[in-house]
Enzyme design. Structure first.
Site, PDB file in Angstrom:
ATOM      1  N   CYS A 196      -5.180  -2.712   2.579  1.00 48.91           N
ATOM      2  CA  CYS A 196      -4.509  -2.909   4.392  1.00 48.91           C
ATOM      3  C   CYS A 196      -5.824  -2.879   5.046  1.00 48.91           C
ATOM      4  O   CYS A 196      -6.203  -4.685   5.967  1.00 48.91           O
ATOM      5  CB  CYS A 196      -3.788  -1.048   4.874  1.00 48.91           C
ATOM      6  SG  CYS A 196      -3.158  -1.421   6.345  1.00 48.91           S
TER       7      CYS A 196
ATOM      8  N   ASN B  91      -0.088  -1.037   5.128  1.00 46.38           N
ATOM      9  CA  ASN B  91       0.899  -0.123   6.284  1.00 46.38           C
ATOM     10  C   ASN B  91       0.503  -0.505   7.608  1.00 46.38           C
ATOM     11  O   ASN B  91      -0.900   0.179   8.002  1.00 46.38           O
ATOM     12  CB  ASN B  91       1.233   1.077   5.821  1.00 46.38           C
ATOM     13  CG  ASN B  91       2.196   1.592   4.651  1.00 46.38           C
ATOM     14  OD1 ASN B  91       3.031   1.781   4.704  1.00 46.38           O
ATOM     15  ND2 ASN B  91       1.576   1.248   3.551  1.00 46.38           N
TER      16      ASN B  91
ATOM     17  N   GLU C  59      -5.636   8.928   7.927  1.00 43.93           N
ATOM     18  CA  GLU C  59      -6.203   8.280   6.590  1.00 43.93           C
ATOM     19  C   GLU C  59      -7.983   9.237   5.832  1.00 43.93           C
ATOM     20  O   GLU C  59      -7.904   8.747   4.924  1.00 43.93           O
ATOM     21  CB  GLU C  59      -6.196   6.657   6.472  1.00 43.93           C
ATOM     22  CG  GLU C  59      -4.848   6.049   6.202  1.00 43.93           C
ATOM     23  CD  GLU C  59      -4.905   4.842   5.379  1.00 43.93           C
ATOM     24  OE1 GLU C  59      -5.913   4.730   4.688  1.00 43.93           O
ATOM     25  OE2 GLU C  59      -4.536   3.736   6.236  1.00 43.93           O
TER      26      GLU C  59
ATOM     27  N   LYS D  73      -9.406   2.111  -1.790  1.00 43.37           N
ATOM     28  CA  LYS D  73      -9.525   1.210  -0.273  1.00 43.37           C
ATOM     29  C   LYS D  73     -11.217   1.462  -0.044  1.00 43.37           C
ATOM     30  O   LYS D  73     -11.842   2.717  -0.100  1.00 43.37           O
ATOM     31  CB  LYS D  73      -9.091   1.841   0.488  1.00 43.37           C
ATOM     32  CG  LYS D  73      -8.660   1.125   2.219  1.00 43.37           C
ATOM     33  CD  LYS D  73      -7.400   1.682   2.530  1.00 43.37           C
ATOM     34  CE  LYS D  73      -7.202   0.900   3.645  1.00 43.37           C
ATOM     35  NZ  LYS D  73      -5.832   1.784   4.832  1.00 43.37           N
TER      36      LYS D  73
ATOM     37  N   GLU E 123       0.712  -1.436   0.361  1.00 39.44           N
ATOM     38  CA  GLU E 123      -0.127  -0.099   0.406  1.00 39.44           C
ATOM     39  C   GLU E 123       1.281   1.124  -0.286  1.00 39.44           C
ATOM     40  O   GLU E 123       1.944   0.912   0.497  1.00 39.44           O
ATOM     41  CB  GLU E 123      -1.003   0.287   1.217  1.00 39.44           C
ATOM     42  CG  GLU E 123      -1.180   1.187   1.579  1.00 39.44           C
ATOM     43  CD  GLU E 123      -2.230   1.122   2.967  1.00 39.44           C
ATOM     44  OE1 GLU E 123      -1.806   0.875   3.962  1.00 39.44           O
ATOM     45  OE2 GLU E 123      -3.717   2.170   3.726  1.00 39.44           O
TER      46      GLU E 123
ATOM     47  N   ASN F 258      -7.333   6.029  -1.593  1.00 37.54           N
ATOM     48  CA  ASN F 258      -5.843   5.282  -1.145  1.00 37.54           C
ATOM     49  C   ASN F 258      -6.634   3.781  -2.706  1.00 37.54           C
ATOM     50  O   ASN F 258      -6.972   3.689  -2.106  1.00 37.54           O
ATOM     51  CB  ASN F 258      -6.221   4.460   0.480  1.00 37.54           C
ATOM     52  CG  ASN F 258      -4.621   3.488   0.235  1.00 37.54           C
ATOM     53  OD1 ASN F 258      -4.086   3.230  -0.679  1.00 37.54           O
ATOM     54  ND2 ASN F 258      -4.545   4.019   1.736  1.00 37.54           N
TER      55      ASN F 258
HETATM   56  N1  CDV Z   1      -3.238   1.771   6.997  1.00 36.00           N
HETATM   57  C1  CDV Z   1      -3.824   1.062   7.198  1.00 36.00           C
HETATM   58  O1  CDV Z   1      -4.960   0.692   6.784  1.00 36.00           O
HETATM   59  N2  CDV Z   1      -3.915   0.641   8.775  1.00 36.00           N
HETATM   60  C2  CDV Z   1      -4.457   0.107   9.821  1.00 36.00           C
HETATM   61  C3  CDV Z   1      -4.262   0.620  10.515  1.00 36.00           C
HETATM   62  C4  CDV Z   1      -6.231   1.093  11.347  1.00 36.00           C
HETATM   63  C5  CDV Z   1      -3.507   0.158  11.631  1.00 36.00           C
HETATM   64  C6  CDV Z   1      -4.678  -1.541   9.497  1.00 36.00           C
HETATM   65  O2  CDV Z   1      -5.497  -2.013   9.596  1.00 36.00           O
HETATM   66  O3  CDV Z   1      -3.546  -2.529   9.188  1.00 36.00           O
END
Ligand code: CDV
Length: 325
Positions: free
Chosen positions: A176, A201, A150, A131, A54, A114
């Site tokens: 993610c 991430n 975000e 996303k 990501e 995203n």
């Molecule tokens: N980039 C993300 O979406 N990170 C999220 C946050 C909540 C840590 C994750 O679900 O990993």
């Protein structure tokens, strides 16, 4: 190239191309060079498809808040490919390897998403996913050690979860936080998905509830293994890990089979490639038996899944007010 793969017709050799940190001072060109090096490494190992993380082209900029969002415009891509990202598409064409890449997208209409794309072995973009589950917060929270804004930088997509016919199979994408929600996998499962690609991430420190910190790796595998097994699909999770701008992030990129078993997993938290042969026919073992959805599912009794967002009842049995959209 949309024809048969080398070797057995439905065995896709997938590479999870994990990245170590991208610092704010790293030039986009140098990040693209790193991505090209990862792609060549994967190609040398016979991969057909390389999955990147990501927001692979930049640092994870939602960790900082800026009052005027246009100050962050340089983190977004206005076109794909662009002059700077073209070398990655050229490398893909030259090596006949497809890839999936996450990046921040700024549309001509000024919308910010995203985004993750799927690129075929001829360098053509076959699919784009934005996303759906955007985590974090939309305003500055100065008490945090670092922000996860975000919801300020990206709007949640209403396009849902597509599944594309490519690489001799049915390919889906998620980004993610999407991987933590069972609806994500099921939406794609109902479209016959066989291979789900996911970049992430995930900071190792979850500020709203630090008791979850020690479980970051466990929760990562828990959700992706369950999603794979319960939908009879391969899942590829790829991290941008390591210490980025002082924030440690989870690595543990992995390729998971429809059985829920982990076929390959990274060992470090820097740039690293792991590969696995994904025989898409394996999905049928699950999709045509225990998880024959058309035969066993009961959508008529699942009505709450699309009619409400969260629980309507408190633990004392009293009713909650409806959350506005
Ligand atoms: N980039 C993300 O979406 N990170 C999220 C946050 C909540 C840590 C994750 O679900 O990993």
């Amino acid at each position: 190239m949309r024809g048969e793969l080398r070797g057995s017709p439905r065995i896709v050799r997938v590479a999870a191309a994990q990245m170590g940190p991208v610092q704010a001072s790293d030039a986009r060109e140098s990040v693209v060079s790193r991505l090209c090096a990862l792609l060549h490494n994967a190609a040398d190992r016979g991969a057909h498809l390389v999955v990147f993380p990501e927001l692979a082209l930049t640092t994870f900029f939602p960790r900082w808040f800026v009052e005027n969002i246009s100050e962050a415009d340089h983190y977004y891509e206005r076109e794909m490919p662009s002059t700077i990202t073209a070398p990655l598409f050229e490398a893909a064409r030259e090596r006949s390897v497809g890839f999936s890449l996450g990046y921040a997208e700024l549309t001509a209409a000024g919308e910010r998403f995203n985004t993750q794309i799927l690129v075929e072995r001829d360098g053509s973009i076959v699919g784009s996913y934005r996303k759906v589950h955007v985590p974090g917060h939309a305003t500055h929270e100065p008490k945090r050690k670092f922000q996860h804004a975000e919801r300020y930088y990206f709007q949640p997509s209403n396009e849902g979860f597509g599944v594309w016919t490519a690489f001799t199979g049915r390919i889906g994408m998620m980004i993610c936080n999407d991987r933590r929600w069972p609806e994500t996998y099921r939406e794609m499962g109902l479209q016959g998905v066989e291979l789900i690609l996911c970049g992430y991430n995930t900071p190792l420190s979850y500020l709203p509830d630090p008791s979850q910190d020690r479980l970051a790796g466990f929760h990562n595998t828990l959700v992706m293994q369950s999603g794979a097994y319960q939908n009879g699909t391969f899942v590829v999770g790829v991290a941008k890990g390591g210490c980025e701008e002082g924030v440690d992030s989870l690595a543990e990129s992995q390729i998971i089979a429809p059985s829920g078993e982990i076929l390959a997993k990274t060992v470090g938290n820097g740039d690293e490639v792991v590969v696995a042969d994904c025989d898409l026919e394996w999905c049928k073992n699950y999709q045509n038996t225990l998880f024959d959805m058309d035969f066993y599912r009961r959508p008529e009794v699942y009505t709450r899944l699309t009619s409400q967002r969260g629980p309507r009842t408190r633990s004392d049995g009293s009713e909650l007010p409806t959350t506005p959209d």
